[in-house]
Scaffold this motif. Structure first.
Motif, PDB file in Angstrom:
ATOM      1  N   TYR A 131      63.126 -14.510   7.125  1.00  0.00           N
ATOM      2  CA  TYR A 131      63.762 -14.715   8.428  1.00  0.00           C
ATOM      3  C   TYR A 131      63.436 -13.547   9.355  1.00  0.00           C
ATOM      4  O   TYR A 131      63.209 -12.426   8.911  1.00  0.00           O
ATOM      5  CB  TYR A 131      65.279 -14.858   8.271  1.00  0.00           C
ATOM      6  CG  TYR A 131      65.719 -16.197   7.730  1.00  0.00           C
ATOM      7  CD1 TYR A 131      66.144 -17.216   8.580  1.00  0.00           C
ATOM      8  CD2 TYR A 131      65.706 -16.445   6.356  1.00  0.00           C
ATOM      9  CE1 TYR A 131      66.547 -18.445   8.083  1.00  0.00           C
ATOM     10  CE2 TYR A 131      66.110 -17.683   5.855  1.00  0.00           C
ATOM     11  CZ  TYR A 131      66.521 -18.668   6.720  1.00  0.00           C
ATOM     12  OH  TYR A 131      66.914 -19.895   6.224  1.00  0.00           O
ATOM     13  N   GLN A 168      55.164 -14.544   6.813  1.00  0.00           N
ATOM     14  CA  GLN A 168      55.644 -15.030   8.105  1.00  0.00           C
ATOM     15  C   GLN A 168      57.142 -14.742   8.222  1.00  0.00           C
ATOM     16  O   GLN A 168      57.845 -14.644   7.208  1.00  0.00           O
ATOM     17  CB  GLN A 168      55.418 -16.540   8.271  1.00  0.00           C
ATOM     18  CG  GLN A 168      53.971 -16.979   8.302  1.00  0.00           C
ATOM     19  CD  GLN A 168      53.238 -16.538   9.552  1.00  0.00           C
ATOM     20  OE1 GLN A 168      53.853 -16.191  10.569  1.00  0.00           O
ATOM     21  NE2 GLN A 168      51.905 -16.532   9.487  1.00  0.00           N
ATOM     22  N   MET A 223      60.492 -16.237  10.456  1.00  0.00           N
ATOM     23  CA  MET A 223      60.972 -17.297  11.336  1.00  0.00           C
ATOM     24  C   MET A 223      62.449 -17.069  11.678  1.00  0.00           C
ATOM     25  O   MET A 223      63.176 -16.425  10.920  1.00  0.00           O
ATOM     26  CB  MET A 223      60.836 -18.667  10.657  1.00  0.00           C
ATOM     27  CG  MET A 223      59.403 -19.088  10.334  1.00  0.00           C
ATOM     28  SD  MET A 223      58.516 -19.636  11.814  1.00  0.00           S
ATOM     29  CE  MET A 223      57.379 -18.272  12.048  1.00  0.00           C
ATOM     30  N   SER A 224      62.882 -17.643  12.790  1.00  0.00           N
ATOM     31  CA  SER A 224      64.287 -17.477  13.199  1.00  0.00           C
ATOM     32  C   SER A 224      65.180 -18.611  12.713  1.00  0.00           C
ATOM     33  O   SER A 224      66.389 -18.435  12.573  1.00  0.00           O
ATOM     34  CB  SER A 224      64.382 -17.382  14.725  1.00  0.00           C
ATOM     35  OG  SER A 224      63.916 -18.575  15.334  1.00  0.00           O
ATOM     36  N   GLN A 225      64.627 -19.802  12.457  1.00  0.00           N
ATOM     37  CA  GLN A 225      65.424 -20.971  12.120  1.00  0.00           C
ATOM     38  C   GLN A 225      65.055 -21.503  10.741  1.00  0.00           C
ATOM     39  O   GLN A 225      63.886 -21.481  10.350  1.00  0.00           O
ATOM     40  CB  GLN A 225      65.194 -22.085  13.158  1.00  0.00           C
ATOM     41  CG  GLN A 225      65.612 -21.702  14.575  1.00  0.00           C
ATOM     42  CD  GLN A 225      67.071 -22.000  14.839  1.00  0.00           C
ATOM     43  OE1 GLN A 225      67.857 -22.167  13.915  1.00  0.00           O
ATOM     44  NE2 GLN A 225      67.440 -22.079  16.091  1.00  0.00           N
ATOM     45  N   THR A 226      66.066 -22.029  10.039  1.00  0.00           N
ATOM     46  CA  THR A 226      65.852 -22.527   8.684  1.00  0.00           C
ATOM     47  C   THR A 226      64.863 -23.689   8.655  1.00  0.00           C
ATOM     48  O   THR A 226      64.033 -23.788   7.749  1.00  0.00           O
ATOM     49  CB  THR A 226      67.194 -22.959   8.065  1.00  0.00           C
ATOM     50  OG1 THR A 226      68.052 -21.815   7.979  1.00  0.00           O
ATOM     51  CG2 THR A 226      66.999 -23.535   6.673  1.00  0.00           C
ATOM     52  N   HIS A 227      64.919 -24.589   9.637  1.00  0.00           N
ATOM     53  CA  HIS A 227      63.990 -25.719   9.604  1.00  0.00           C
ATOM     54  C   HIS A 227      62.543 -25.259   9.782  1.00  0.00           C
ATOM     55  O   HIS A 227      61.624 -25.861   9.228  1.00  0.00           O
ATOM     56  CB  HIS A 227      64.357 -26.777  10.653  1.00  0.00           C
ATOM     57  CG  HIS A 227      64.360 -26.296  12.063  1.00  0.00           C
ATOM     58  ND1 HIS A 227      65.495 -25.889  12.700  1.00  0.00           N
ATOM     59  CD2 HIS A 227      63.353 -26.159  12.953  1.00  0.00           C
ATOM     60  CE1 HIS A 227      65.198 -25.529  13.929  1.00  0.00           C
ATOM     61  NE2 HIS A 227      63.902 -25.675  14.113  1.00  0.00           N
ATOM     62  N   SER A 228      62.339 -24.148  10.519  1.00  0.00           N
ATOM     63  CA  SER A 228      60.982 -23.603  10.653  1.00  0.00           C
ATOM     64  C   SER A 228      60.513 -22.976   9.348  1.00  0.00           C
ATOM     65  O   SER A 228      59.346 -23.096   8.959  1.00  0.00           O
ATOM     66  CB  SER A 228      60.947 -22.565  11.773  1.00  0.00           C
ATOM     67  OG  SER A 228      61.302 -23.134  13.014  1.00  0.00           O
ATOM     68  N   ALA A 258      59.523 -25.789   7.055  1.00  0.00           N
ATOM     69  CA  ALA A 258      58.264 -26.419   7.468  1.00  0.00           C
ATOM     70  C   ALA A 258      57.068 -25.637   6.911  1.00  0.00           C
ATOM     71  O   ALA A 258      56.081 -26.230   6.461  1.00  0.00           O
ATOM     72  CB  ALA A 258      58.189 -26.494   8.987  1.00  0.00           C
ATOM     73  N   LEU A 259      57.170 -24.308   6.904  1.00  0.00           N
ATOM     74  CA  LEU A 259      56.083 -23.494   6.352  1.00  0.00           C
ATOM     75  C   LEU A 259      56.024 -23.611   4.831  1.00  0.00           C
ATOM     76  O   LEU A 259      54.941 -23.623   4.241  1.00  0.00           O
ATOM     77  CB  LEU A 259      56.261 -22.035   6.771  1.00  0.00           C
ATOM     78  CG  LEU A 259      56.201 -21.751   8.278  1.00  0.00           C
ATOM     79  CD1 LEU A 259      56.256 -20.246   8.544  1.00  0.00           C
ATOM     80  CD2 LEU A 259      54.950 -22.345   8.908  1.00  0.00           C
TER      81      LEU A 259
END
Length: 309
Positions: A197, A224, A226-231, A234-235
């Motif tokens: 995150y 990587q 990311m700021s959001q759990t769904h992002s 996705a990775l």
């Protein structure tokens, strides 16, 4: 000139009774002040409302036209007073609620649905924001309540109620070797490409996961942030790495992503209901009290959740 409401009340009584004595009794007053109120109303309007003599009282054409509108004016005035009183005590009004993306999948929609039944006169508007943005919005007064992750620099005037406590799980692509494990050990992540995150927008999980990984000896390799759990998921689905996520991420139903329990049962991701103590919206504490009762009851998520949350 706008008529005085008391004069309208007197006019309606006489207009309906067509008798000053009965109208005075109905209004708990004597005929003399009642006649004076009607006379003052006629003078202020510049029209005659009654034809009257010693035997009969009749409405004039102007009086007949005014009677229905006078009833509506009194009803509207009473309604306005009732609305103001209901808003003042928080029974009616508007509440702006912030929430994180995962909370918006199940927790918040179910809460809002129940609130619509229990608090039908409180209008709710929703704002999807990460926790850091929710804290800024609470400070700015652009939201009234937030479902967010607590951070270290929380304002002292913020009121907090626990909403959900959930474990962390490892999210991994279904074909990954770790997907075959029933439980993930700390050493299993050594050198693995890892989706972390963001240290800013996703600060709560960045710090929580960092503390978990710090005790593994050889940490995974962050590729990587990311700021959001769904992002993050996705990775993971794309095979770019594995990730530690809250158990509620399972509700996002990403295909080809599986979740496995990890070696740290004691680490929990906490979601809180938060609002400013200095909030001047009367509906805010009313809604907060309802939400707290809902969350602690059988229909809410309660204070703890398993990996099946």
């Amino acid at each position: 000139m706008i008529p005085d409401l008391n004069q309208l009340r007197c006019f309606i009584a006489v207009g309906e009774e067509l008798h000053f004595g009965r109208a005075a009794t109905r209004l708990f007053m004597t005929q003399s002040p009642l006649s004076r109120q009607i006379r003052m109303l006629e003078e202020s309007l510049g029209v005659r409302l009654f034809d009257r003599n010693s035997r009969v009282v009749r409405l004039t054409a102007a009086g007949t036209a005014l009677l229905d509108d006078a009833r509506r004016l009194l009803e509207l005035a009473g309604h306005a007073v009732d609305v103001a009183r209901r808003i003042d005590r928080g029974a009616s009004g508007k509440v702006r609620i912030g929430f994180t993306a995962v909370a918006g999948y199940d927790l918040v929609p179910n809460l809002i649905a129940r609130a619509g039944e229990a608090l039908p006169e409180i209008e709710v508007t929703l704002h999807e924001l990460v926790s850091v943005a929710q804290i800024d919005a609470l400070r700015a007064g652009t939201i009234d309540l937030g479902f967010l992750r607590l951070l270290a620099d929380m304002d002292p005037d913020l009121q907090c109620r626990p909403a959900v406590s959930e474990p962390l799980l490892l999210a991994v692509q279904a074909t990954h070797a770790l997907a075959a494990r029933e439980r993930i050990a700390g050493g299993d992540l050594a050198g693995q490409p890892f989706i972390q995150y963001s240290a800013t927008e996703g600060k709560y999980f960045h710090d929580l996961i960092g503390s978990v990984l710090a005790g593994t000896g050889r940490p995974p390799r962050v590729v990587q942030q990311m700021s959001q759990t769904h992002s993050v998921l996705a990775l993971v689905r794309a095979g770019l790495g594995v990730a530690l996520v809250p158990a509620s991420a399972q509700h996002l139903h990403f295909p080809d992503v599986v979740f496995r329990p990890i070696w740290r049962d004691d680490v929990r991701a906490e979601l809180h209901l938060v609002w400013r103590d200095a909030n001047h919206n009367p509906a805010c504490p009313v809604f907060a009290e309802f939400a707290a009762a809902y969350l602690s009851g059988p229909d809410g998520h309660g204070s703890t959740q398993s990996a099946e949350f």
